[in-house]
Every structure is written in C-alpha cells, then in structure tokens.
Design a protein around this motif. Structure first.
Motif, PDB file in Angstrom:
ATOM      1  N   ALA A   3       0.852  -1.174   0.000  1.00 23.89           N
ATOM      2  CA  ALA A   3       0.000   0.000   0.000  1.00 23.89           C
ATOM      3  C   ALA A   3       0.887   1.222   0.000  1.00 23.89           C
ATOM      4  N   ILE A   4       0.329   2.361  -0.377  1.00 25.90           N
ATOM      5  CA  ILE A   4       1.122   3.578  -0.366  1.00 25.90           C
ATOM      6  C   ILE A   4       0.419   4.640   0.438  1.00 25.90           C
ATOM      7  N   ASP A   5       1.183   5.554   1.008  1.00 21.70           N
ATOM      8  CA  ASP A   5       0.603   6.694   1.694  1.00 21.70           C
ATOM      9  C   ASP A   5       1.540   7.885   1.617  1.00 21.70           C
ATOM     10  N   ASN A   6       2.521   7.841   0.727  1.00 24.38           N
ATOM     11  CA  ASN A   6       3.425   8.938   0.445  1.00 24.38           C
ATOM     12  C   ASN A   6       3.594   9.029  -1.069  1.00 24.38           C
ATOM     13  N   PRO A   7       4.147  10.134  -1.592  1.00 31.46           N
ATOM     14  CA  PRO A   7       4.334  10.226  -3.035  1.00 31.46           C
ATOM     15  C   PRO A   7       5.104   9.028  -3.568  1.00 31.46           C
ATOM     16  N   PRO A   8       4.672   8.452  -4.708  1.00 26.92           N
ATOM     17  CA  PRO A   8       5.303   7.256  -5.247  1.00 26.92           C
ATOM     18  C   PRO A   8       6.801   7.393  -5.474  1.00 26.92           C
ATOM     19  N   SER A   9       7.289   8.583  -5.744  1.00 28.18           N
ATOM     20  CA  SER A   9       8.703   8.752  -6.031  1.00 28.18           C
ATOM     21  C   SER A   9       9.584   8.446  -4.838  1.00 28.18           C
ATOM     22  N   SER A  10       8.996   8.398  -3.634  1.00 30.93           N
ATOM     23  CA  SER A  10       9.799   8.164  -2.442  1.00 30.93           C
ATOM     24  C   SER A  10       9.935   6.702  -2.105  1.00 30.93           C
ATOM     25  N   HIS A  11       9.372   5.802  -2.923  1.00 28.62           N
ATOM     26  CA  HIS A  11       9.346   4.395  -2.598  1.00 28.62           C
ATOM     27  C   HIS A  11      10.368   3.599  -3.397  1.00 28.62           C
ATOM     28  N   ARG A 146      -3.113  -4.743 -12.479  1.00 28.15           N
ATOM     29  CA  ARG A 146      -3.427  -6.177 -12.469  1.00 28.15           C
ATOM     30  C   ARG A 146      -4.889  -6.428 -12.149  1.00 28.15           C
ATOM     31  N   GLN A 147      -5.458  -5.540 -11.322  1.00 32.47           N
ATOM     32  CA  GLN A 147      -6.836  -5.708 -10.873  1.00 32.47           C
ATOM     33  C   GLN A 147      -7.611  -4.423 -11.125  1.00 32.47           C
ATOM     34  N   PRO A 148      -8.140  -4.241 -12.336  1.00 31.82           N
ATOM     35  CA  PRO A 148      -8.822  -2.987 -12.700  1.00 31.82           C
ATOM     36  C   PRO A 148      -9.990  -2.622 -11.784  1.00 31.82           C
ATOM     37  N   GLU A 149     -10.565  -3.595 -11.110  1.00 31.78           N
ATOM     38  CA  GLU A 149     -11.690  -3.297 -10.211  1.00 31.78           C
ATOM     39  C   GLU A 149     -11.266  -2.421  -9.028  1.00 31.78           C
ATOM     40  N   LEU A 150      -9.945  -2.272  -8.824  1.00 27.65           N
ATOM     41  CA  LEU A 150      -9.440  -1.429  -7.739  1.00 27.65           C
ATOM     42  C   LEU A 150      -9.287   0.032  -8.153  1.00 27.65           C
ATOM     43  N   GLU A 151      -9.645   0.353  -9.390  1.00 27.49           N
ATOM     44  CA  GLU A 151      -9.495   1.710  -9.897  1.00 27.49           C
ATOM     45  C   GLU A 151     -10.183   2.734  -8.990  1.00 27.49           C
ATOM     46  N   LYS A 152     -11.315   2.367  -8.413  1.00 24.93           N
ATOM     47  CA  LYS A 152     -12.064   3.306  -7.575  1.00 24.93           C
ATOM     48  C   LYS A 152     -11.307   3.700  -6.314  1.00 24.93           C
ATOM     49  N   TYR A 153     -10.250   2.940  -5.984  1.00 31.10           N
ATOM     50  CA  TYR A 153      -9.450   3.254  -4.804  1.00 31.10           C
ATOM     51  C   TYR A 153      -8.124   3.922  -5.159  1.00 31.10           C
ATOM     52  N   ARG A 154      -7.956   4.293  -6.427  1.00 27.07           N
ATOM     53  CA  ARG A 154      -6.686   4.899  -6.863  1.00 27.07           C
ATOM     54  C   ARG A 154      -6.418   6.168  -6.052  1.00 27.07           C
ATOM     55  N   PRO A 155      -5.213   6.310  -5.500  1.00 27.93           N
ATOM     56  CA  PRO A 155      -4.890   7.513  -4.729  1.00 27.93           C
ATOM     57  C   PRO A 155      -4.575   8.701  -5.619  1.00 27.93           C
ATOM     58  N   GLU A 156      -4.932   9.875  -5.145  1.00 28.41           N
ATOM     59  CA  GLU A 156      -4.622  11.114  -5.848  1.00 28.41           C
ATOM     60  C   GLU A 156      -4.004  12.086  -4.850  1.00 28.41           C
ATOM     61  N   TYR A 157      -2.906  12.695  -5.250  1.00 28.01           N
ATOM     62  CA  TYR A 157      -2.212  13.612  -4.355  1.00 28.01           C
ATOM     63  C   TYR A 157      -2.756  15.026  -4.511  1.00 28.01           C
ATOM     64  N   ASP A 158      -3.211  15.610  -3.411  1.00 20.93           N
ATOM     65  CA  ASP A 158      -3.733  16.970  -3.398  1.00 20.93           C
ATOM     66  C   ASP A 158      -2.587  17.930  -3.082  1.00 20.93           C
ATOM     67  N   LYS A 159      -2.148  18.680  -4.091  1.00 23.70           N
ATOM     68  CA  LYS A 159      -1.006  19.577  -3.908  1.00 23.70           C
ATOM     69  C   LYS A 159      -1.322  20.713  -2.941  1.00 23.70           C
ATOM     70  N   VAL A 160      -2.584  21.077  -2.834  1.00 23.48           N
ATOM     71  CA  VAL A 160      -2.964  22.180  -1.949  1.00 23.48           C
ATOM     72  C   VAL A 160      -2.861  21.759  -0.488  1.00 23.48           C
ATOM     73  N   GLY A 162      -1.524  18.829   0.524  1.00 18.93           N
ATOM     74  CA  GLY A 162      -0.376  17.976   0.770  1.00 18.93           C
ATOM     75  C   GLY A 162      -0.760  16.594   1.256  1.00 18.93           C
ATOM     76  N   GLU A 163      -1.988  16.175   0.963  1.00 15.87           N
ATOM     77  CA  GLU A 163      -2.474  14.888   1.428  1.00 15.87           C
ATOM     78  C   GLU A 163      -2.884  14.005   0.257  1.00 15.87           C
ATOM     79  N   TRP A 164      -2.880  12.697   0.510  1.00 19.64           N
ATOM     80  CA  TRP A 164      -3.382  11.750  -0.471  1.00 19.64           C
ATOM     81  C   TRP A 164      -4.885  11.580  -0.279  1.00 19.64           C
TER      82      TRP A 164
END
Length: 241
Positions: A3-11, A146-160, A162-164
């Motif tokens: 799972a992720i909870d930080n910007p992907p570039s940091s992983h 791999r599992q397109p049904e998870l699309e609804k849970y895709r994280p989006e980073y809010d630049k304003v 600073g949260e996912w």
C-alpha cells in the motif's frame, strides 16, 4: 498487501528492495536500535477462545475467529526461540509461515501469518518506521493494473493540502485490517507491511501480494508490543524443531 501513503517517487520497487535488503543486511543490523526485551504471554494464561473472541476496537467490531478451523500451529503461543536474534526483534520465517517476536530467556512469541504468493516473495532486513491503527488502504498503481476493479481506490495527491485522497476507508473488510506496521529500509518505504486481515483462512498460506498478513486479533496484540524502530528480519532459513 502493499500500500502507499506517500508520493510514489519516495518508494523502492519490490525488486529494488529485495536486492538492497539482501546486500545491506549486515550493515543495517548494526545501525537499528534494539528495543528492550518484551514480556511474553504464557500460553496457558489466556484461553485460546478468548484470545480470538469478538471484540470492539477503536469503535470497530472485530468478529471471532473460528479457531477449530485453523491449524493449532498457527495460533498465538509462546515457544523456544529458534531465531538467535536480539530480544525485541521481529523475525518472519517464510518457509514455515511464522512470525516470531523475540523475548528474553530464549523464548519467543509466535504467530501464524499469510505471505506473498509465488512471484511476490521477499526477504532481508528492515525496520518498523510507522504504525497505524485501522489505516486507510491505497493500492499501488501496479496492483490496479493487475486488478482494474481497484481503480475506484486509486490515490490522488492533493497539492494544496499535501495529502493523499481516495483509497479504501478503514473497516473490517479493509485489506490492511485493524493495524499496520510499515517496513522501511534505509529510511525509504519498502511498500511492505505487517498488517491485519479479515481473511483468517489465509493464515499459513501464500496468497497475498507480498505483505505479511495476520489475524486481526494477533496484529492488535503484536502492535501493542513493538515500538517504532523495531528491527525486522524476513528469512526462509530457520530450522524449527
């Protein structure tokens, strides 16, 4: 599962972590802090049906676990320590599907775990850098592919802010369960977790996408026993008599 909870570039990627962890095992073991010995449960002190009974935790209902349907080897119990690691260390034996919390006096607390299926196994040393109760789950992009049904849970980073945003809200069906221990290597998130799971029937099997899953009652117990900076060793080399 990862799972992720930080910007992907940091992983680190899974492959990168496996390589780096194996190569840096010796140096990492010398730089992490080792917690003091932790008290162990006496296996006869608490009846198993009570340990795995229903409970209310942080406002969430955790159902009982049908222990008669689980191999007794995978139920929480105090055992002789087979690891040789320092007290306070978490050791995950992937060959046996056991997680050990090393105690003092040559003893350890053992839990059964579920592990990654073929193609997602990993090993090496890491450290518990974060802990969370009833965390949100953010599936990584490769899992969504791999599992397109998870699309609804895709994280989006809010630049304003600073949260996912996005992800799956906490709850009994959340794949991270009641608790999550976040494993880092050299200060970077490996994307691997030790976490709870509502799917008790997967304990003792290799079914996840690489993370270490536990019965929710067990991960709650482990969470309360280990502090931040707890060292973690994942290995298939233990010999259990």
């Amino acid at each position: 599962m990862p799972a992720i909870d930080n910007p992907p570039s940091s992983h680190l990627s899974r492959r990168t972590f496996v390589t780096a962890a194996l190569a840096g095992a010796a140096s990492l073991s010398g730089c992490v802090s080792v917690p003091r010995p932790v008290p162990m449960l006496v296996s006869t002190a608490t009846p198993v049906d009570i340990m795995y009974g229903p409970l209310i935790d942080e406002g969430y209902e955790v159902p009982l676990v049908p222990i008669n349907k689980i191999d007794p080897r995978f139920l929480r119990q105090e055992v002789p320590d087979p690891t040789g690691e320092a007290p306070g260390t978490i050791v995950i034996d992937t060959s046996q599907h056991f997680l050990y919390l090393v105690g003092g006096g040559g003893r350890a607390l053992r839990y059964g775990v579920g592990l990654g299926r073929a193609g997602f196994e990993w090993s090496g040393r890491a450290v518990v850098a974060r802990k969370a109760k009833w965390p949100k789950w953010f599936p990584p992009e490769e899992m969504i592919e791999r599992q397109p049904e998870l699309e609804k849970y895709r994280p989006e980073y809010d630049k304003v802010s600073g949260e996912w945003r996005g992800g799956m809200e906490p709850g009994i069906m959340n794949p991270l369960g009641a608790r999550a221990l976040y494993l880092y290597e050299n200060g970077k998130d490996t994307l691997y977790r030790i976490h709870g799971s509502p799917e008790w029937w997967t304990i003792g099997r290799s079914v996840s996408s690489g993370c270490v899953r536990m019965i929710n009652q067990d991960v709650i117990d482990l969470y309360d026993r280990v502090p931040i900076d707890t060292p973690v060793l994942v290995t298939s080399g233990l010999r259990v008599v």
